[in-house]
Design a protein around this motif. Sequence first.
Motif, PDB file in Angstrom:
ATOM      1  N   GLU A 116      95.569  47.578  26.005  1.00 32.50           N
ATOM      2  CA  GLU A 116      96.255  47.722  24.717  1.00 32.50           C
ATOM      3  C   GLU A 116      95.840  49.015  24.013  1.00 32.50           C
ATOM      4  O   GLU A 116      96.673  49.684  23.399  1.00 32.50           O
ATOM      5  CB  GLU A 116      95.994  46.514  23.831  1.00 32.50           C
ATOM      6  CG  GLU A 116      96.788  45.297  24.266  1.00 32.50           C
ATOM      7  CD  GLU A 116      96.543  44.076  23.399  1.00 32.50           C
ATOM      8  OE1 GLU A 116      95.741  44.146  22.429  1.00 32.50           O
ATOM      9  OE2 GLU A 116      97.150  43.035  23.704  1.00 32.50           O
TER      10      GLU A 116
ATOM     11  N   ILE B  87      97.685  51.847  25.615  1.00 33.26           N
ATOM     12  CA  ILE B  87      99.085  51.842  25.177  1.00 33.26           C
ATOM     13  C   ILE B  87      99.182  52.394  23.759  1.00 33.26           C
ATOM     14  O   ILE B  87      99.994  53.281  23.479  1.00 33.26           O
ATOM     15  CB  ILE B  87      99.676  50.419  25.245  1.00 33.26           C
ATOM     16  CG1 ILE B  87      99.808  49.960  26.696  1.00 33.26           C
ATOM     17  CG2 ILE B  87     101.035  50.371  24.530  1.00 33.26           C
ATOM     18  CD1 ILE B  87     100.136  48.482  26.847  1.00 33.26           C
TER      19      ILE B  87
ATOM     20  N   GLN C 107     102.483  53.387  29.225  1.00 30.38           N
ATOM     21  CA  GLN C 107     103.593  52.665  28.611  1.00 30.38           C
ATOM     22  C   GLN C 107     103.502  51.198  28.985  1.00 30.38           C
ATOM     23  O   GLN C 107     103.162  50.856  30.131  1.00 30.38           O
ATOM     24  CB  GLN C 107     104.919  53.255  29.068  1.00 30.38           C
ATOM     25  CG  GLN C 107     105.097  54.702  28.625  1.00 30.38           C
ATOM     26  CD  GLN C 107     106.356  55.315  29.174  1.00 30.38           C
ATOM     27  OE1 GLN C 107     106.832  54.941  30.236  1.00 30.38           O
ATOM     28  NE2 GLN C 107     106.897  56.270  28.439  1.00 30.38           N
ATOM     29  N   ALA C 108     103.836  50.339  28.047  1.00 31.51           N
ATOM     30  CA  ALA C 108     103.708  48.895  28.234  1.00 31.51           C
ATOM     31  C   ALA C 108     104.467  48.403  29.464  1.00 31.51           C
ATOM     32  O   ALA C 108     103.999  47.496  30.162  1.00 31.51           O
ATOM     33  CB  ALA C 108     104.183  48.158  26.985  1.00 31.51           C
ATOM     34  N   GLU C 109     105.624  49.006  29.759  1.00 29.78           N
ATOM     35  CA  GLU C 109     106.410  48.544  30.902  1.00 29.78           C
ATOM     36  C   GLU C 109     105.761  48.875  32.247  1.00 29.78           C
ATOM     37  O   GLU C 109     106.179  48.372  33.285  1.00 29.78           O
ATOM     38  CB  GLU C 109     107.845  49.089  30.858  1.00 29.78           C
ATOM     39  CG  GLU C 109     107.960  50.578  30.825  1.00 29.78           C
ATOM     40  CD  GLU C 109     108.017  51.166  29.409  1.00 29.78           C
ATOM     41  OE1 GLU C 109     108.396  52.338  29.300  1.00 29.78           O
ATOM     42  OE2 GLU C 109     107.665  50.476  28.427  1.00 29.78           O
ATOM     43  N   ASN C 110     104.714  49.685  32.246  1.00 33.40           N
ATOM     44  CA  ASN C 110     104.003  50.033  33.477  1.00 33.40           C
ATOM     45  C   ASN C 110     102.734  49.220  33.688  1.00 33.40           C
ATOM     46  O   ASN C 110     101.979  49.497  34.619  1.00 33.40           O
ATOM     47  CB  ASN C 110     103.671  51.529  33.483  1.00 33.40           C
ATOM     48  CG  ASN C 110     104.925  52.377  33.535  1.00 33.40           C
ATOM     49  OD1 ASN C 110     105.907  51.992  34.151  1.00 33.40           O
ATOM     50  ND2 ASN C 110     104.895  53.507  32.868  1.00 33.40           N
TER      51      ASN C 110
ATOM     52  N   GLU D 232     100.370  42.557  35.277  1.00 33.60           N
ATOM     53  CA  GLU D 232      99.572  41.387  34.906  1.00 33.60           C
ATOM     54  C   GLU D 232      99.242  40.620  36.176  1.00 33.60           C
ATOM     55  O   GLU D 232     100.128  40.267  36.954  1.00 33.60           O
ATOM     56  CB  GLU D 232     100.318  40.486  33.934  1.00 33.60           C
ATOM     57  CG  GLU D 232      99.446  39.350  33.431  1.00 33.60           C
ATOM     58  CD  GLU D 232     100.095  38.525  32.335  1.00 33.60           C
ATOM     59  OE1 GLU D 232      99.774  37.334  32.262  1.00 33.60           O
ATOM     60  OE2 GLU D 232     100.899  39.079  31.573  1.00 33.60           O
TER      61      GLU D 232
ATOM     62  N   HIS E  32      95.366  42.127  32.358  1.00 36.43           N
ATOM     63  CA  HIS E  32      96.205  43.316  32.446  1.00 36.43           C
ATOM     64  C   HIS E  32      95.506  44.422  33.240  1.00 36.43           C
ATOM     65  O   HIS E  32      94.286  44.574  33.162  1.00 36.43           O
ATOM     66  CB  HIS E  32      96.541  43.830  31.038  1.00 36.43           C
ATOM     67  CG  HIS E  32      97.410  42.885  30.291  1.00 36.43           C
ATOM     68  ND1 HIS E  32      96.919  42.046  29.333  1.00 36.43           N
ATOM     69  CD2 HIS E  32      98.727  42.619  30.390  1.00 36.43           C
ATOM     70  CE1 HIS E  32      97.906  41.310  28.847  1.00 36.43           C
ATOM     71  NE2 HIS E  32      99.012  41.639  29.481  1.00 36.43           N
TER      72      HIS E  32
ATOM     73  N   ALA F  48      96.281  48.639  34.451  1.00 30.76           N
ATOM     74  CA  ALA F  48      97.132  49.826  34.394  1.00 30.76           C
ATOM     75  C   ALA F  48      96.404  50.985  35.060  1.00 30.76           C
ATOM     76  O   ALA F  48      95.167  51.021  35.091  1.00 30.76           O
ATOM     77  CB  ALA F  48      97.485  50.187  32.953  1.00 30.76           C
TER      78      ALA F  48
END
Length: 97
Positions: free
Chosen positions: A69, A72, A78-81, A84, A89, A91
């Motif tokens: 978070e 982001i 970006q959240a869409e990348n 989960e 989470h 990334a």
Amino acid sequence: MYLTERETPEGLLVAICDDDVLGETFEEGELSLTVTEEFYGGESADEAAVVDSLARATVANIVGTRAVELAIDEGFIQAENVLEVDGTHHAQLLRMY
């Protein structure tokens, strides 16, 4: 959060994870994510140190709700990348020059 920085021939590799995910393994279907002490366990870091490290990173691996978070919110990912896996989470950041 835990923060580790490693200089590589390709640039700065950064690993960040939330305190509560270090040493855990998350599995979902064929995906498996193990947050090892060897890779992610570094120094305890506050948000300012994490943001500074991400700003300098060539590659970053980020695990945990709080860490992702923050990345982001600060515009690094970006959240869409975000992936989960079993409720946590994950990334990755790759900066290409």
